[in-house]
Design a protein around this motif. Structure first.
Motif, PDB file in Angstrom:
ATOM      1  N   ARG A 133     146.188  27.158  48.539  1.00  0.00           N
ATOM      2  CA  ARG A 133     145.209  26.771  47.534  1.00  0.00           C
ATOM      3  C   ARG A 133     143.959  27.630  47.579  1.00  0.00           C
ATOM      4  N   PHE A 134     143.349  27.776  46.387  1.00  0.00           N
ATOM      5  CA  PHE A 134     142.164  28.624  46.294  1.00  0.00           C
ATOM      6  C   PHE A 134     141.005  28.043  47.119  1.00  0.00           C
ATOM      7  N   ALA A 135     140.833  26.719  47.025  1.00  0.00           N
ATOM      8  CA  ALA A 135     139.755  26.080  47.779  1.00  0.00           C
ATOM      9  C   ALA A 135     139.939  26.333  49.272  1.00  0.00           C
ATOM     10  N   ASP A 136     141.202  26.316  49.720  1.00  0.00           N
ATOM     11  CA  ASP A 136     141.476  26.563  51.137  1.00  0.00           C
ATOM     12  C   ASP A 136     141.170  28.006  51.498  1.00  0.00           C
ATOM     13  N   LEU A 137     141.508  28.907  50.583  1.00  0.00           N
ATOM     14  CA  LEU A 137     141.224  30.319  50.838  1.00  0.00           C
ATOM     15  C   LEU A 137     139.716  30.519  51.009  1.00  0.00           C
ATOM     16  N   VAL A 138     138.947  29.855  50.135  1.00  0.00           N
ATOM     17  CA  VAL A 138     137.494  29.952  50.235  1.00  0.00           C
ATOM     18  C   VAL A 138     137.028  29.414  51.585  1.00  0.00           C
ATOM     19  N   ASP A 139     137.568  28.251  51.977  1.00  0.00           N
ATOM     20  CA  ASP A 139     137.224  27.661  53.276  1.00  0.00           C
ATOM     21  C   ASP A 139     137.505  28.618  54.424  1.00  0.00           C
ATOM     22  N   GLU A 140     138.740  29.141  54.420  1.00  0.00           N
ATOM     23  CA  GLU A 140     139.157  30.015  55.515  1.00  0.00           C
ATOM     24  C   GLU A 140     138.286  31.270  55.553  1.00  0.00           C
ATOM     25  N   THR A 141     137.960  31.777  54.365  1.00  0.00           N
ATOM     26  CA  THR A 141     137.148  32.991  54.284  1.00  0.00           C
ATOM     27  C   THR A 141     135.762  32.750  54.867  1.00  0.00           C
ATOM     28  N   LEU A 142     135.147  31.642  54.425  1.00  0.00           N
ATOM     29  CA  LEU A 142     133.805  31.349  54.917  1.00  0.00           C
ATOM     30  C   LEU A 142     133.824  31.135  56.423  1.00  0.00           C
ATOM     31  N   ALA A 143     134.824  30.375  56.882  1.00  0.00           N
ATOM     32  CA  ALA A 143     134.919  30.118  58.320  1.00  0.00           C
ATOM     33  C   ALA A 143     135.084  31.434  59.075  1.00  0.00           C
ATOM     34  N   GLY A 144     135.930  32.309  58.540  1.00  0.00           N
ATOM     35  CA  GLY A 144     136.183  33.589  59.199  1.00  0.00           C
ATOM     36  C   GLY A 144     134.933  34.455  59.253  1.00  0.00           C
ATOM     37  N   VAL A 145     134.194  34.487  58.135  1.00  0.00           N
ATOM     38  CA  VAL A 145     132.992  35.332  58.088  1.00  0.00           C
ATOM     39  C   VAL A 145     131.895  34.740  58.975  1.00  0.00           C
ATOM     40  N   PHE A 146     131.730  33.410  58.896  1.00  0.00           N
ATOM     41  CA  PHE A 146     130.636  32.792  59.637  1.00  0.00           C
ATOM     42  C   PHE A 146     130.961  32.575  61.111  1.00  0.00           C
ATOM     43  N   ALA A 147     132.207  32.879  61.500  1.00  0.00           N
ATOM     44  CA  ALA A 147     132.538  32.804  62.919  1.00  0.00           C
ATOM     45  C   ALA A 147     131.708  33.820  63.700  1.00  0.00           C
ATOM     46  N   ARG A 148     131.392  34.940  63.041  1.00  0.00           N
ATOM     47  CA  ARG A 148     130.578  35.983  63.679  1.00  0.00           C
ATOM     48  C   ARG A 148     129.459  36.357  62.718  1.00  0.00           C
ATOM     49  N   PRO A 149     128.451  35.472  62.587  1.00  0.00           N
ATOM     50  CA  PRO A 149     127.442  35.672  61.538  1.00  0.00           C
ATOM     51  C   PRO A 149     126.640  36.960  61.719  1.00  0.00           C
ATOM     52  N   ALA A 150     126.273  37.281  62.970  1.00  0.00           N
ATOM     53  CA  ALA A 150     125.448  38.471  63.185  1.00  0.00           C
ATOM     54  C   ALA A 150     126.223  39.714  62.775  1.00  0.00           C
TER      55      ALA A 150
END
Ligand SMILES: Nc1ncnc2c1ncn2[C@@H]1O[C@H](COP(=O)(O)OP(=O)(O)O)[C@@H](O)[C@H]1O
Ligand SMILES: [Mg+2]
Lengths: 239, 437
Positions: B39-56
């Motif tokens: 699902r698109f909403a899940d893709l967005v979730d996974e993407t944000l989680a992946g990017v914000f896992a290493r915010p710096a």
């Protein structure tokens, strides 16, 4: 009961479809020289069986598990999973069947450090396309089943080894898999934690789950009803 | 049969699930065809989680894109702002003025050229495309002294030397004149050859004329004219405010004026060059070459020549920053892919296809590009506004720019993510699981 007379297919028929049916399965790694990791394996695992695979290191146990889990393809032979001939499945279809029918438990847990316990468990249904709300509910239920409902929002790093493995088991349980495949699930755990994981497996088997465990540990193997030994790529039933 | 199956399901959930699974197995191909989608909403979730896992790391990764997009937006915006100021403010009056006059070089030819200019310029010029207004004017030579009638204040000196001009009706608009009291003369006054005059505000002050309801008269030399209006301002010809203007017909009758000396034309912005070519022909079809045309130099051409060099430099720098940004994103995404090998293996084990894996890393790199684009556009716009503010310009921004900039950033991220995503998707799940423990 007249229905049975009218229709020759008994209601119990699905129960008799083996979860795993290996027929002369070989896996040869094309290295130099080639390694025959699996040699003509025949194996049948019925629903609700709890099977331990034992054997020395390098004997082909992990290779067998990878084949069973659709992570690897046999070089020759037939593998029916839930009656489906896996040779017919393409790459994407194998991924989908893997997600739907197999639950994996690894020695090293494989939890994502940047996700909460609940999210880690929910990940299991991500690629099944279920909606978020249902997934969260089922993740909560699965964590309840492994006795970790109080750890929902934790990061994996804050859990003990035993708890981490139970989270991984909850994740494996999430899609209602046909088969739980565990490669040395207690390899990184102390005695007490090993005990709690084994108790959990007993419960799950009683609930009807089919479990296949690779282990070095004879104590772990003792808990299964059935043991098979792998030596040099060949499988023998242990009495 | 169906009822028994249903009954058995309710008796044992486990068996029911299994039978359901087997019926699925029977219709395996159909099931495979209707495989549920990520699902698109899940893709967005996974993407944000992946990017914000290493915010710096994500923040540093987007820096190149931020710089690139910001300099592109700022360059385009500032040049647009500056460009519209040139036309928009200080040069606007000059940029829209064309003057046609008789050539003054050589005594004999000046006479002849002057003879060529007509008075009825409005009918000849105003139909040209790009003309706002036009008017012809000639100074009255030796008008004599100017006096008021009746004598307002015997104590005051009421006899003065004042420049007097004869003009056509269109002059007021052509010089952007403003009448404060009374009115300007119209074509009726011209046709009737009425002896009326419009006096400049300075002249009105000198003679103490502030109201016109008593129809004050003034003598220009020995000729009496009725004052019908006071000219307050004339942007193109400030001297008119200290002068007297009369219709050219009465000037011909009474003040020995024959032909106009010059024609003043107000054009639309950007039309001056064209009108400068067309006006002499319209005014004097047979003697256009004897006329001297004064028109502004093409302002956009001269100023843009300098600006284009600067712009191109900045655009080039912006593009280079974007490329560097893209390489940065590609690099970091590749490192991330390698670091997350175990995760890739796990996701494959959980049912992710190669496509799902590629999609995830692609959308992570795209998200970083998009965020870089948004921040870059913001920084660029702030730069435009502050540069404009420091020079007291009105910031001018093309609407597509703040919309296109984030898209450009996302595109950069998408392109940058291609190679790492393919690498991630190509990993064998077994190898990935083993490598990433
Ligand atoms: N990807 C591979 N390429 C080549 N040889 C492999 C590969 N994976 C496993 N093997 C070989 O296959 C044999 C069985 O390995 P494995 O299944 O991991 O054994 P176990 O899990 O019983 O320790 C070993 O000899 C190993 O070196
Ligand atoms: Mg192994």
């Amino acid at each position: 009961m007249t229905a049975v007379d009218v229709d020759p297919t008994p209601v119990e028929a699905p129960e008799r479809t083996p979860v795993v049916l290996l027929d002369q399965v070989c896996r040869v790694f094309p290295t130099e020289p080639p390694v025959e990791a699996l040699r003509s394996i025949d194996l049948r695992v019925d629903p609700s069986e709890y099977v331990a695979i034992i054997g020395p290191s390098g004997s082909g146990k992990s290779t067998l598990l990878n084949v069973l889990g659709l992570l690897d393809r046999p070089t020759s032979g037939r593998y029916l999973l839930d009656g489906i001939d896996t040779a017919d499945l393409g790459d994407a279809a194998r991924a989908a069947e893997r997600g739907r029918r197999i639950g994996f438990v690894f020695q090293s847990f494989h939890l994502l450090s940047y996700r909460t316990v609940e999210e880690n468990v929910g990940l299991s249904e991500l690629y099944l396309g279920t909606n978020r709300k249902d997934r969260r509910r089922r993740a909560t239920e699965a964590l309840d089943r492994v006795g970790l409902s109080h750890r929902l929002g934790f990061e994996p790093i804050r859990l003990s080894g035993g708890e981490r493995q139970r989270v991984a088991i909850a994740r494996a349980l999430l899609g209602e898999p046909s088969l739980l495949l565990c490669d040395e699930p207690t390899g990184n755990l102390d005695t007490a934690n090993t005990e709690s994981v084994l108790d959990l497996f007993d419960d799950l088997r009683e609930q009807g789950l089919t479990i296949l465990v690779i282990t070095h540990d004879s104590e772990v193997a003792e808990r299964a009803q059935r043991r098979v030994r792998m030596v040099d790529g060949q499988l023998t039933e242990v009495a | 049969m169906a009822s028994i199956v249903r009954a058995s399901r309710s008796r044992s959930g486990r068996a029911a699930r299994r039978s359901a699974r087997d019926s699925r197995a029977a219709a395996r191909d159909a099931a495979a065809a209707s495989r549920p989608r990520f699902r698109f909403a899940d893709l967005v979730d996974e993407t944000l989680a992946g990017v914000f896992a290493r915010p710096a790391r994500a923040a540093l990764t987007t820096l190149g894109t931020v710089l690139g997009i910001a300099s592109l937006v700022a360059t385009l915006g500032i040049s647009r702002t500056a460009g519209s100021q040139i036309v928009g403010r200080f040069d606007e009056l000059a940029a829209t003025q064309v003057t046609v006059a008789a050539r003054t070089t050589g005594s004999g030819s000046a006479e002849r050229a002057a003879a060529l200019l007509p008075w009825d310029v409005e009918s000849r010029i105003d139909r040209l495309n790009g003309v706002v207004a036009s008017g012809a004017v000639a100074e009255v030579s030796n008008p004599g002294t100017v006096r008021t009638v009746p004598l307002r204040d015997p104590e005051n000196v009421t006899e003065r030397l004042v420049p007097v001009y004869a003009s056509s009706v269109g002059l007021l608009d052509a010089v952007r004149g403003e009448i404060s009291v009374g009115r300007w003369f119209d074509s009726g006054h011209v046709q009737r050859r009425d002896r009326v005059a419009v006096i400049g505000a300075d002249v009105a002050a000198q003679f103490g004329i502030d109201r016109l309801d008593a129809q004050p008269g003034i003598f220009i030399g020995d000729e009496l004219f009725t004052v019908i209006g006071i000219l307050d301002a004339a942007a193109r010809d400030e001297g008119l405010v200290s002068s007297i203007v009369v219709p050219y017909t009465s000037a011909q009758d009474r003040l020995q004026v024959s032909r106009p000396e010059r024609v003043v034309i107000e054009t639309d912005i950007g039309a001056a060059q064209l009108i400068a070519e067309q006006a002499p022909i319209a005014l004097a079809p047979n003697g256009a070459e004897a006329l001297k045309v004064t028109a502004p130099r093409d302002p956009t051409r001269t100023k843009n020549a300098v600006q284009d060099d600067v712009n191109q430099l900045f655009l080039l720098l912006g593009l280079i920053s974007l490329v560097v940004g893209a390489i940065g994103i590609a690099n970091v995404t590749l490192v991330t892919v390698m670091e997350r090998t175990g995760e890739i293996g796990l996701r494959r084990a959980l049912g992710a296809s190669r496509r799902h894996i590629a999609l995830q890393f692609l959308s992570e790199s795209m998200a970083m590009g998009l965020v870089g684009g948004i921040i870059g556009a913001t920084v660029g716009i702030i730069t435009i506004v502050s540069v404009a503010g420091s020079r007291q310009w009105t910031p001018v921004l093309d609407l597509w720019l703040p919309l296109a900039a984030p898209l450009a950033g996302a595109l950069v991220g998408l392109i940058a993510g291609l190679y790492p995503s393919i690498r991630a998707a190509r990993m064998e799940p077994v190898d990935a699981l083993r490598a990433g423990t």
